[in-house]
Write an enzyme that holds these catalytic residues in place. Sequence first.
Site, PDB file in Angstrom:
ATOM      1  N   THR A  19       0.810  -1.217   0.000  1.00 19.23           N
ATOM      2  CA  THR A  19       0.000   0.000   0.000  1.00 19.23           C
ATOM      3  C   THR A  19       0.844   1.267   0.000  1.00 19.23           C
ATOM      4  OG1 THR A  19      -1.776  -1.143   1.175  1.00 19.23           O
ATOM      5  CG2 THR A  19      -1.783   1.253   1.289  1.00 19.23           C
ATOM      6  N   THR A 116       1.084  -4.856   4.106  1.00 16.81           N
ATOM      7  CA  THR A 116       0.777  -5.189   5.501  1.00 16.81           C
ATOM      8  C   THR A 116       0.027  -6.497   5.665  1.00 16.81           C
ATOM      9  OG1 THR A 116      -1.289  -3.918   5.435  1.00 16.81           O
ATOM     10  CG2 THR A 116       0.698  -2.756   6.134  1.00 16.81           C
ATOM     11  N   ASP A 117      -0.724  -6.923   4.641  1.00 14.80           N
ATOM     12  CA  ASP A 117      -1.587  -8.094   4.827  1.00 14.80           C
ATOM     13  C   ASP A 117      -0.797  -9.352   5.182  1.00 14.80           C
ATOM     14  OD1 ASP A 117      -3.828  -6.606   4.414  1.00 14.80           O
ATOM     15  OD2 ASP A 117      -4.174  -7.265   2.358  1.00 14.80           O
TER      16      ASP A 117
END
Length: 628
Positions: A19, A116-117
């Site tokens: 992101t 981040t996932d």
Amino acid sequence: MARATGPERRLLAIYTGGTIGMRSERGVLVPGQGLAAVLRRLPMFHDEDYACACQLPKDTLVLPPASPDQRVIYTVLEWQPLLDSSDMTIAEWAQIAQTIERHYEQYHGFVVIHGTDTMAFAASTLSFVLENLQKPVILTGAQVPIHALWNDGRENLLGALLMAGQYLIPEVCLFFQNQLLRGNRATKVDSRRFAAFCSPNLPPLATVGTDIIINRELVQKIRRKEPLVVHSHVERDVGVLRLYPGIPASLVRAFLQPPLKGVVLETFGSGNAPTKPELLLELRAAAGRGLLIVNCTHCLQGAVTSDYASGAALADAGLVSGFDMTSEAALAKLAYVLGRPGLSLDDRKQLLAQDLRGEMTAPATERRPSLQGSPLGRRVTQFLSLSNSQELDAVRDALLPSLACAAAHAGDLEALQALVEMGSDLGTADFNGQTPLHVAARVGHAGAVSMLLRRGVHVNACDGDGLSPLLLAVRGRHQSVIGLLRAAGACLSPQELEDAGTELCRLASRADGEGLQAWWQAGADLGQLGYDGRSPLQVAESAGNLEVVTLLQQLRGRAGATAPGPVSSHPGGAGGTPVVDAQVPGVGSMFQGLVWGRRWAICSQGTGLQGPSCGPLGQRTHCREWSS
């Protein structure tokens, strides 16, 4: 943790996507290239004047002065192609490790910019793949792209660069929202807030605010100067199965089929699962054919224990405890351990149970020193023998219980006697809540147990965990100690007998006759039912353990399936009829002629109560006579 030294600290920033650098295209975010160019335009990330003076290349940037005498210079290496973190796999994380390996000597530290996932999975994998790491590797990212006016990307990336450039933290970490977390302890807990990650079972390694606070005692230490080793061969056939109430055994069976080689089983609470026999049968069958199964709780905090019968049943089925590991760390550890060549199944299980990279808090192994003949013991004795000032009395009162427990652990009767002469109450508990009798019973020192009982210590006292000396002796299979305690009036409490049926069934399934004998000797009912409604005899029969079947039938045929009770509380038969007159072949313990109102003896070289049939008492110099 020491600050990094030197006028310039050079870092490699590996930009994989995520992101932080994404751009909006037709209403959705997609990976965006050219992160170095974006950072070059932001003064907090690049000092253009210094870069021009040093003639740095375009992919290399320099932070404003972190301190008057230090600069952090970093080169951005952009991954091709950039990936959303949802598309990252073990293969990509192995490639990141290999990139670090290629550039390891050129840079003082590394920052991995990642989505981040799956960042917690990436950090955990890198922590195991990178062995003998002596430089910081810090992962970071963002919940909002760095292009947005209100974002968290700038703060996270700047913090990661400063931590990697200013501090010598030789492990894989994750920096997010002003906290530096150990990578294999972190997990994502929020999809929207900036505080997206937490470390549920370990405090942050560092916290950044007006001051930077480093928890030095938590940071991994460099034990020895050895070269970096990258374990790029990691097993990809691993998976995670989360249990839910009512999960069918057929689904579990389908999931556990080859080519799967390792599974993280997410269980309830402290490592519990449904105790349906068909479900346990599938797990036992899978473990039996070599599938490695790690038991992890799906709770955010806490650890897997064997406090409950259902958790003990999973351990009996062959599962390895994950203690307080996150599922991400357990999966990464499985992939790493299975990827190690030349290891047996037992070797792999031992590695899984060890703390390799700070990923878990393994149970502490209690180690008590012996005082006998040691300089420390002599000095402590001299100190405790000093004058009776008020201060020395207070110190003596604080030390004596622990010293008595240490002496009991060593079986040092002379030390115990010396402590008695100093005024020690041998029935007082130490800081762990254990009395010397607990300690002596647990390790099986019959002589110390006998001495303590003669001193009149409380035979049924409970320690800090609610355990009696008798149960500790049962667990250690110390049959001579069990006999001493029972004769002194010890008995298992209702709480200690609550799950005895399950434990007896477990022993029966393992053909552990010695363990069954110890429970019988302590007065347990061998007919108690386990968690699945079966008795130990039924379990032994279904497992084909004929010797255990015979043993259980013999034991249950004596005195209503219980061992002789303590003389002080068992009236036995009227007129001096023996309470029990049993000799069990092949077990190694004998109870004969325990008669109410008659003389009997404790045989210190035998394994149980010895009655008149042992031979004349005068010919048994190792025996101590007692009277009921």
